[in-house]
Design a protein around this motif. Structure first.
Motif, PDB file in Angstrom:
ATOM      1  N   THR A  33       0.822  -1.208   0.000  1.00 32.61           N
ATOM      2  CA  THR A  33       0.000   0.000   0.000  1.00 32.61           C
ATOM      3  C   THR A  33       0.861   1.265   0.000  1.00 32.61           C
ATOM      4  OG1 THR A  33      -0.191  -0.207   2.423  1.00 32.61           O
ATOM      5  CG2 THR A  33      -1.986  -1.090   1.086  1.00 32.61           C
ATOM      6  N   PHE A  34       2.023   1.220   0.650  1.00 27.08           N
ATOM      7  CA  PHE A  34       2.918   2.376   0.646  1.00 27.08           C
ATOM      8  C   PHE A  34       3.427   2.652  -0.764  1.00 27.08           C
ATOM      9  CE2 PHE A  34       7.026   4.417   0.726  1.00 27.08           C
ATOM     10  CZ  PHE A  34       6.904   5.396   1.704  1.00 27.08           C
ATOM     11  N   PHE A  35       3.948   1.623  -1.436  1.00 26.55           N
ATOM     12  CA  PHE A  35       4.537   1.827  -2.761  1.00 26.55           C
ATOM     13  C   PHE A  35       3.478   2.242  -3.786  1.00 26.55           C
ATOM     14  CE2 PHE A  35       7.899  -1.421  -1.342  1.00 26.55           C
ATOM     15  CZ  PHE A  35       8.664  -0.399  -0.803  1.00 26.55           C
ATOM     16  N   ALA A  36       2.323   1.569  -3.771  1.00 28.17           N
ATOM     17  CA  ALA A  36       1.261   1.942  -4.711  1.00 28.17           C
ATOM     18  C   ALA A  36       0.702   3.320  -4.367  1.00 28.17           C
ATOM     19  CB  ALA A  36       0.151   0.899  -4.688  1.00 28.17           C
ATOM     20  N   GLY A  37       0.491   3.574  -3.078  1.00 30.65           N
ATOM     21  CA  GLY A  37      -0.031   4.871  -2.657  1.00 30.65           C
ATOM     22  C   GLY A  37       0.919   6.008  -2.957  1.00 30.65           C
ATOM     23  N   ALA A  38       2.230   5.733  -2.950  1.00 30.92           N
ATOM     24  CA  ALA A  38       3.219   6.785  -3.218  1.00 30.92           C
ATOM     25  C   ALA A  38       3.029   7.358  -4.616  1.00 30.92           C
ATOM     26  CB  ALA A  38       4.634   6.221  -3.059  1.00 30.92           C
ATOM     27  N   PHE A  39       2.865   6.496  -5.607  1.00 28.93           N
ATOM     28  CA  PHE A  39       2.733   6.976  -6.984  1.00 28.93           C
ATOM     29  C   PHE A  39       1.394   7.689  -7.204  1.00 28.93           C
ATOM     30  CE2 PHE A  39       5.885   3.545  -7.492  1.00 28.93           C
ATOM     31  CZ  PHE A  39       6.897   4.292  -8.078  1.00 28.93           C
ATOM     32  N   LEU A  40       0.328   7.190  -6.576  1.00 28.80           N
ATOM     33  CA  LEU A  40      -0.965   7.848  -6.732  1.00 28.80           C
ATOM     34  C   LEU A  40      -0.997   9.177  -5.987  1.00 28.80           C
ATOM     35  CD1 LEU A  40      -3.507   4.888  -6.567  1.00 28.80           C
ATOM     36  CD2 LEU A  40      -2.564   6.067  -8.555  1.00 28.80           C
ATOM     37  N   PHE A  41      -0.335   9.240  -4.832  1.00 35.06           N
ATOM     38  CA  PHE A  41      -0.263  10.504  -4.107  1.00 35.06           C
ATOM     39  C   PHE A  41       0.562  11.514  -4.893  1.00 35.06           C
ATOM     40  CE2 PHE A  41       1.598  13.286  -0.741  1.00 35.06           C
ATOM     41  CZ  PHE A  41       0.410  13.852  -0.313  1.00 35.06           C
ATOM     42  N   TRP A  42       1.637  11.051  -5.535  1.00 42.15           N
ATOM     43  CA  TRP A  42       2.438  11.942  -6.379  1.00 42.15           C
ATOM     44  C   TRP A  42       1.600  12.456  -7.538  1.00 42.15           C
ATOM     45  CZ3 TRP A  42       7.198  14.158  -6.278  1.00 42.15           C
ATOM     46  CH2 TRP A  42       7.623  14.758  -7.456  1.00 42.15           C
ATOM     47  N   GLU A  43       0.827  11.568  -8.156  1.00 45.56           N
ATOM     48  CA  GLU A  43      -0.035  11.969  -9.268  1.00 45.56           C
ATOM     49  C   GLU A  43      -1.056  13.006  -8.804  1.00 45.56           C
ATOM     50  OE1 GLU A  43      -1.270  12.224 -13.109  1.00 45.56           O
ATOM     51  OE2 GLU A  43       0.431  11.049 -12.354  1.00 45.56           O
ATOM     52  N   PHE A  44      -1.591  12.793  -7.599  1.00 36.33           N
ATOM     53  CA  PHE A  44      -2.537  13.763  -7.041  1.00 36.33           C
ATOM     54  C   PHE A  44      -1.879  15.124  -6.861  1.00 36.33           C
ATOM     55  CE2 PHE A  44      -3.637  15.837  -2.962  1.00 36.33           C
ATOM     56  CZ  PHE A  44      -4.899  16.329  -3.305  1.00 36.33           C
ATOM     57  N   MET A  45      -0.663  15.158  -6.279  1.00 37.30           N
ATOM     58  CA  MET A  45       0.029  16.427  -6.073  1.00 37.30           C
ATOM     59  C   MET A  45       0.347  17.099  -7.401  1.00 37.30           C
ATOM     60  SD  MET A  45       0.235  16.903  -2.841  1.00 37.30           S
ATOM     61  CE  MET A  45       1.415  18.253  -2.829  1.00 37.30           C
ATOM     62  N   TYR A  46       0.755  16.310  -8.381  1.00 32.93           N
ATOM     63  CA  TYR A  46       1.108  16.872  -9.686  1.00 32.93           C
ATOM     64  C   TYR A  46      -0.125  17.467 -10.366  1.00 32.93           C
ATOM     65  CZ  TYR A  46       3.787  17.295 -13.995  1.00 32.93           C
ATOM     66  OH  TYR A  46       4.451  17.788 -15.090  1.00 32.93           O
ATOM     67  N   GLU A  47      -1.218  16.713 -10.368  1.00 35.92           N
ATOM     68  CA  GLU A  47      -2.441  17.207 -10.990  1.00 35.92           C
ATOM     69  C   GLU A  47      -3.030  18.375 -10.213  1.00 35.92           C
ATOM     70  OE1 GLU A  47      -3.657  16.415 -13.832  1.00 35.92           O
ATOM     71  OE2 GLU A  47      -2.215  14.824 -14.256  1.00 35.92           O
ATOM     72  N   LEU A  48      -2.861  18.378  -8.895  1.00 32.45           N
ATOM     73  CA  LEU A  48      -3.365  19.478  -8.080  1.00 32.45           C
ATOM     74  C   LEU A  48      -2.758  20.803  -8.519  1.00 32.45           C
ATOM     75  CD1 LEU A  48      -4.895  20.627  -5.611  1.00 32.45           C
ATOM     76  CD2 LEU A  48      -2.880  20.048  -4.234  1.00 32.45           C
ATOM     77  N   TRP A  49      -1.454  20.807  -8.708  1.00 31.29           N
ATOM     78  CA  TRP A  49      -0.794  22.050  -9.097  1.00 31.29           C
ATOM     79  C   TRP A  49      -1.065  22.389 -10.562  1.00 31.29           C
ATOM     80  CZ3 TRP A  49       0.596  25.531  -5.805  1.00 31.29           C
ATOM     81  CH2 TRP A  49       0.826  25.132  -4.488  1.00 31.29           C
ATOM     82  N   ASN A  50      -1.327  21.394 -11.382  1.00 28.16           N
ATOM     83  CA  ASN A  50      -1.774  21.684 -12.745  1.00 28.16           C
ATOM     84  C   ASN A  50      -3.136  22.365 -12.734  1.00 28.16           C
ATOM     85  OD1 ASN A  50       0.487  20.693 -14.028  1.00 28.16           O
ATOM     86  ND2 ASN A  50      -0.380  18.653 -14.365  1.00 28.16           N
ATOM     87  N   MET A  51      -4.029  21.912 -11.854  1.00 27.94           N
ATOM     88  CA  MET A  51      -5.347  22.517 -11.744  1.00 27.94           C
ATOM     89  C   MET A  51      -5.254  23.937 -11.196  1.00 27.94           C
ATOM     90  SD  MET A  51      -7.875  19.434 -10.516  1.00 27.94           S
ATOM     91  CE  MET A  51      -6.840  18.856  -9.176  1.00 27.94           C
ATOM     92  N   ILE A  52      -4.374  24.137 -10.227  1.00 25.81           N
ATOM     93  CA  ILE A  52      -4.174  25.486  -9.688  1.00 25.81           C
ATOM     94  C   ILE A  52      -3.656  26.401 -10.789  1.00 25.81           C
ATOM     95  CG2 ILE A  52      -2.802  26.873  -8.081  1.00 25.81           C
ATOM     96  CD1 ILE A  52      -2.957  24.540  -6.120  1.00 25.81           C
ATOM     97  N   GLY A  53      -2.736  25.869 -11.598  1.00 26.44           N
ATOM     98  CA  GLY A  53      -2.227  26.659 -12.716  1.00 26.44           C
ATOM     99  C   GLY A  53      -3.308  26.988 -13.720  1.00 26.44           C
ATOM    100  N   ALA A  54      -4.194  26.010 -14.001  1.00 21.60           N
ATOM    101  CA  ALA A  54      -5.293  26.259 -14.940  1.00 21.60           C
ATOM    102  C   ALA A  54      -6.255  27.296 -14.394  1.00 21.60           C
ATOM    103  CB  ALA A  54      -6.030  24.949 -15.228  1.00 21.60           C
ATOM    104  N   ALA A  55      -6.548  27.222 -13.100  1.00 22.93           N
ATOM    105  CA  ALA A  55      -7.446  28.200 -12.489  1.00 22.93           C
ATOM    106  C   ALA A  55      -6.819  29.593 -12.483  1.00 22.93           C
ATOM    107  CB  ALA A  55      -7.797  27.767 -11.066  1.00 22.93           C
ATOM    108  N   ALA A  56      -5.511  29.642 -12.194  1.00 19.22           N
ATOM    109  CA  ALA A  56      -4.834  30.941 -12.155  1.00 19.22           C
ATOM    110  C   ALA A  56      -4.729  31.581 -13.529  1.00 19.22           C
ATOM    111  CB  ALA A  56      -3.435  30.771 -11.552  1.00 19.22           C
ATOM    112  N   SER A  57      -4.728  30.762 -14.578  1.00 21.04           N
ATOM    113  CA  SER A  57      -4.613  31.283 -15.942  1.00 21.04           C
ATOM    114  C   SER A  57      -5.969  31.618 -16.551  1.00 21.04           C
ATOM    115  CB  SER A  57      -3.880  30.280 -16.832  1.00 21.04           C
ATOM    116  OG  SER A  57      -4.611  29.062 -16.923  1.00 21.04           O
ATOM    117  N   GLY A  58      -7.027  31.552 -15.743  1.00 21.84           N
ATOM    118  CA  GLY A  58      -8.339  31.945 -16.224  1.00 21.84           C
ATOM    119  C   GLY A  58      -9.177  30.813 -16.762  1.00 21.84           C
ATOM    120  N   SER A  59      -8.852  29.561 -16.397  1.00 20.20           N
ATOM    121  CA  SER A  59      -9.628  28.413 -16.872  1.00 20.20           C
ATOM    122  C   SER A  59     -10.118  27.577 -15.696  1.00 20.20           C
ATOM    123  CB  SER A  59      -8.789  27.551 -17.812  1.00 20.20           C
ATOM    124  OG  SER A  59      -8.305  28.290 -18.900  1.00 20.20           O
ATOM    125  N   PRO A  60     -10.903  28.168 -14.783  1.00 21.99           N
ATOM    126  CA  PRO A  60     -11.356  27.403 -13.608  1.00 21.99           C
ATOM    127  C   PRO A  60     -12.249  26.235 -13.973  1.00 21.99           C
ATOM    128  CG  PRO A  60     -12.533  29.493 -13.783  1.00 21.99           C
ATOM    129  CD  PRO A  60     -11.423  29.534 -14.796  1.00 21.99           C
TER     130      PRO A  60
END
Length: 322
Positions: A33-60
């Motif tokens: 669960t640690f190893f599998a969760g690590a990659f999914l948590f990383w994906e969540f963090m990566y997509e989170l900041w992509n979404m923040i970037g999209a919202a900040a650029s006027g595409s909420p």
């Protein structure tokens, strides 16, 4: 350090074959669960900041669409992390009743999460939000792979409830460990700090694996790439040392282990973090050319968040241990 790996000083020394098999079961569940969760948590963090970037650029609306689409994958990742945490806490339980209750509560939560994830995907397929059972938007088999994961969560939940029943009916050899101080304040003081360190360890492990494909170890800025990789690795190494060294020792050796491991990581991390800061000064363009994909917060927010966040974790965590 050698005495911390000597079998007479470790909890496993007092276990029979049955207890060692049970201990192995706990470690396997945590590792998977640690190893599998690590990659999914990383994906969540990566997509989170992509979404923040999209919202900040006027595409909420695009950010919201991405969030809703990846929600089942996010829930899968956090469920895996939850399983790793509750099984670790059950392993470290101070009494038979506490261990039973942790498995019972963990089983119920896991079943509920599996049903929620499965229901979300089925609803999305019926409403046409997912083009097909294998859409491949986030992963090659998405959302089928997440659906399979939801079913596995439900199965694991029922296994957990059955295991809780067995713990009541059959005596167990596995040790009981009281992690609370006399006042019980460690539950509140150190619990959140251990969780934060675990999350950094998850990201550190995922970044180390991804770094072999992302970082540039062949051209300019090799020194920067190595230092960035090592700073990520130490975040994972501290979580691993806590789990597989400190938590495996008998109570009489834990205080000494906390001090020695803490000092070791404090000195090591201070040196590595210092070298990392020097590497940024030598290769100021390296974060953009060498580490694209490993510093999502820095790229999205135009700040050196890695230095702030990982510097604080890698230095404060061993200091708190001491």
């Amino acid at each position: 350090m050698r005495e911390f790996f000597a079998r007479p000083n470790r909890l496993v020394f007092d276990l029979g074959d049955k207890g060692r098999r049970e201990r192995f079961f706990y470690h396997i569940v945590f590792a998977v669960t640690f190893f599998a969760g690590a990659f999914l948590f990383w994906e969540f963090m990566y997509e989170l900041w992509n979404m923040i970037g999209a919202a900040a650029s006027g595409s909420p609306e695009k950010a919201l669409e991405d969030f809703l689409r990846m929600l089942p994958l996010t829930l899968t990742g956090f469920t895996l992390i939850y399983i790793a945490i509750f099984t670790h806490n059950a392993y470290r339980a101070g009494s038979a009743a506490s261990r039973r209750n942790k498995w019972k509560a963990g089983g119920i939560v896991t079943i509920v999460m599996g049903l929620v994830i499965a229901g979300y995907i089925i609803t999305g397929l019926v409403r046409g939000e997912y083009a097909s059972v294998v859409e491949g938007y986030l992963t090659p088999l998405f959302p089928l792979d997440v659906m399979i994961g939801a079913v596995l969560f439900i199965v694991f939940g029922f296994v957990s409830l059955n295991y809780a029943r067995l713990l009541r009916e059959e005596p167990r050899e596995l040790n009981y460990v009281n992690d609370l101080s006399r006042s019980g304040r460690r539950l509140w003081v150190f619990g959140p700090l251990k969780l934060v360190s675990l999350l950094f360890g998850l990201c550190g492990f995922a970044a180390c694996v991804r770094g072999f494909w992302v970082l540039d170890f062949t051209h300019g800025g090799v020194f920067y790439s190595v230092m960035l990789w090592l700073n990520y690795f130490t975040a994972f190494a501290m979580a691993a040392a806590y789990k597989y060294v400190f938590c495996e020792l008998k109570s009489t050796f834990r205080q000494k282990a906390a001090v020695r491991l803490g000092l070791f990581f404090l000195v090591t991390n201070f040196i590595l973090f210092g070298f990392f800061m020097v590497s940024v000064q030598i290769y100021p363009e390296a974060p953009n050319t060498n580490a694209f994909g490993l510093l999502p917060i820095d790229f999205t927010a135009s700040m050196n968040a890695f230095a702030v966040l990982y510097g604080a974790n890698n230095l404060l965590t061993p200091l708190i241990a001491v």
